[in-house]
Design an enzyme around this catalytic site. Structure first.
Site, PDB file in Angstrom:
ATOM      1  N   GLU A 132       0.828  -1.228   0.000  1.00  0.00           N
ATOM      2  CA  GLU A 132       0.000   0.000   0.000  1.00  0.00           C
ATOM      3  C   GLU A 132       0.854   1.265   0.000  1.00  0.00           C
ATOM      4  OE1 GLU A 132      -2.960  -0.376   3.124  1.00  0.00           O
ATOM      5  OE2 GLU A 132      -4.004  -1.941   2.018  1.00  0.00           O
ATOM      6  N   GLU A 152      -5.424  -8.519  -0.385  1.00  0.00           N
ATOM      7  CA  GLU A 152      -6.130  -8.224   0.879  1.00  0.00           C
ATOM      8  C   GLU A 152      -7.599  -8.025   0.534  1.00  0.00           C
ATOM      9  OE1 GLU A 152      -4.686  -5.317   3.702  1.00  0.00           O
ATOM     10  OE2 GLU A 152      -2.611  -5.725   3.120  1.00  0.00           O
TER      11      GLU A 152
HETATM   12  O1  AHR Z   1      -4.987  -6.092   6.999  1.00  0.00           O
HETATM   13  C1  AHR Z   1      -4.890  -4.970   7.826  1.00  0.00           C
HETATM   14  C2  AHR Z   1      -4.202  -3.795   7.149  1.00  0.00           C
HETATM   15  O2  AHR Z   1      -5.011  -3.327   6.105  1.00  0.00           O
HETATM   16  C3  AHR Z   1      -2.891  -4.089   6.472  1.00  0.00           C
HETATM   17  O3  AHR Z   1      -1.815  -4.005   7.335  1.00  0.00           O
HETATM   18  C4  AHR Z   1      -2.806  -3.017   5.434  1.00  0.00           C
HETATM   19  O4  AHR Z   1      -2.076  -3.418   4.305  1.00  0.00           O
HETATM   20  C5  AHR Z   1      -4.241  -2.685   5.111  1.00  0.00           C
HETATM   21  O5  AHR Z   1      -4.492  -1.330   5.137  1.00  0.00           O
END
Ligand code: AHR
Length: 504
Positions: A173, A292
């Site tokens: 990110e 994610e």
């Molecule tokens: O999964 C939780 C968080 O969400 C992670 O650390 C990050 O990559 C995202 O914003």
């Protein structure tokens, strides 16, 4: 009762499912590691301090690949602090989650744990506070056989064989203001291209994931994708997508419409990848890593409190969403969306795996399965094969922000090897059941193996260590005659219909 009709033809295929879409994620965050997968002294801990009760559920889920060590954590991760003799490891301040990192569990412990979990590692490098040299050193430690500084360091730690980690994330990110060492798109394009180039010189067999936008509503989406890919297209193999959804407005119909947003997100990212491909006159297709995805909103207040009002601590309760029945429906819808994009989405990680926005929860007294555990389990068990294109005729209903949306959403997977056909379907109409007919005549003789459903009169029902209110039930009310399957999809339900070719 409403009517839904699905036509399936075994000749109409989307693509084979890459098993890695059933991946997950362990970050050094909250109780994912400390008090989650690793808890020396716990009655269920093995000789390595790994909780056997957790390992059993991870294996039951059949997770083939696990992303590590972050997430936001990776952007200030000093991997050398996490390896070597325990007595010489230092505690560090984890600035991403304002936590004290004891480094008693690190890269080598994770590699040992994944072996026990029958999973591969998807490793992330720190392109936040570190950069190309550090990524190369870490890769040398993990994958180079011997005879160099970092490969010999690994051997000195008692690990003779290289880990041969195949899949690597180029940071995490990197567009996010919350990220340590955040980059502009031009900066990230350059550093990711140079790091990818160097890493592939060390090990040409690896595959690399470039960071896409942190989520669809980032102000720089989708320009971030276009600009960064313009720099690194020739060196990377996948582009990442991240997205979490939630029912903050307590409007379930509209909440469940958000899988349509995920659908559109994937379409847009594919379009950007293909635009860059065309611009570069490239023959290479960029694939997607949805590394994610999940529901995440219940624990937002907990996060604010822990990261602002408490002293540095190890393994605090962070991001511990307790999922409801409607969250399980949403996770089912997201799984269906991922499967239907099997031609481009090759990797996906349910974020995360244990305690932190997770399907598996631990307590002193044992482990328990959250509601979302079940759709993920079903998809992982029965979603391997080839995704088929379906023609679906279903009703619609009105939602507050998404307007008119379809009632039934489905994905169909044909596993030729096992001679099985599985229909995953969510009826997201909250008040009306569906009389479902499925035309499966192209398969010849089929028999019904089982139909599993998740239903609950209470959309907010949750599970706990002592009570599992949301669990799959078998539904025997399915008929199959003349190649036409008939059943009822209850209002607000997750359904898995498994068929087998009769002569198999
Ligand atoms: O999964 C939780 C968080 O969400 C992670 O650390 C990050 O990559 C995202 O914003």
């Amino acid at each position: 009762m409403r009517k839904t009709k699905i036509i399936i033809d075994k000749a109409y295929r989307v693509a084979p499912v890459d098993d890695r879409v059933f991946g997950s994620f362990i970050e050094h965050l909250g109780r994912a590691v400390y008090g989650g997968i690793y808890e020396p002294g716990h009655p269920s801990a093995d000789g390595d301090g790994f909780r056997k009760d957790v390992l059993a559920l991870v294996k039951e889920l059949g997770v083939p690949i696990i992303r590590y060590p972050g997430g936001n954590f990776v952007s200030n991760f000093f991997w050398e602090d996490s390896v070597g003799p325990l007595e010489s490891r230092n505690k560090r301040l984890d600035l991403a989650w304002r936590t004290l990192e004891p480094n008693t569990f690190g890269l080598d412990e994770f590699a040992r744990w994944t072996k026990k979990a029958d999973a591969a590692i998807m490793m992330a490098v720190n392109l936040g506070t570190r950069g190309t040299a550090d990524a190369c050193n870490l890769l040398e430690y993990c994958n180079h056989p011997s005879g160099t500084k970092y490969s010999d360091m690994r051997i000195g730690h008692g690990i003779k064989e290289p880990y041969n980690i195949k899949l690597w994330c180029l940071g995490n990110e990197m567009d996010g203001p919350w990220q340590l060492g955040r980059k502009t798109m031009e900066e990230y394009g350059r550093i990711s291209a140079e790091t990818a180039k160097a890493m592939k010189l060390i090990d040409p067999g690896i595959e690399l994931v470039s960071c896409g936008s942190s989520f669809k509503d980032m102000p720089t989406f989708p320009q971030w994708e276009a600009v960064t890919l313009d720099e690194n297209y020739d060196y990377v193999d996948y582009l990442s997508l991240h997205q979490y959804y939630g029912n903050e407005k307590n409007d379930t119909a509209d909440y469940l419409a958000q899988s349509d947003d995920m659908e559109e997100f994937i379409h847009t990212v594919v379009a950007v990848c293909d635009y860059v491909k065309a611009k570069k006159r490239s023959r290479k297709t960029m694939y997607l890593s949805f590394d994610e995805w999940n529901v995440w909103f219940h624990s937002k207040a907990q996060e604010e409190d822990i990261t602002r009002n408490h002293p540095w601590q190890t393994g605090p309760h962070l991001l511990e969403d307790h999922y409801t029945f409607e969250d399980a429906l949403m996770v089912g819808l997201m799984l269906i969306t991922l499967l239907n994009h099997a031609d481009r989405v090759k990797i996906a990680c349910l974020a995360q795996l244990v305690n932190v926005i997770a399907p598996i929860m631990t307590e002193e007294g044992g482990v328990w399965r959250q509601t979302i555990y079940y759709p993920f389990l079903h998809a992982s068990l029965y979603g391997r094969g080839t995704v088929l294109k379906t023609v679906t005729d279903t009703g619609t209903h009105e939602t507050s922000c998404h307007g008119e949306i379809t009632d039934v959403v489905n994905a169909v997977v044909y596993n030729e090897e096992n001679s099985e056909l599985t229909i995953f379907a969510v009826n997201r109409n909250l008040s009306e059941a569906q009389e479902l007919t499925v035309d499966v005549r192209s398969f010849g003789e089929l028999c019904v193996l089982e139909k599993l459903v998740l239903v609950n009169g209470d959309l907010k029902a949750e599970n706990s260590l002592t009570e599992e209110k949301v669990r799959p039930e078998a539904d025997t009310d399915v008929s199959l005659e003349g190649g036409i399957l008939r059943t009822v999809l209850k209002e607000a339900s997750w359904n898995v219909i498994r068929l087998r070719l009769a002569d198999a």
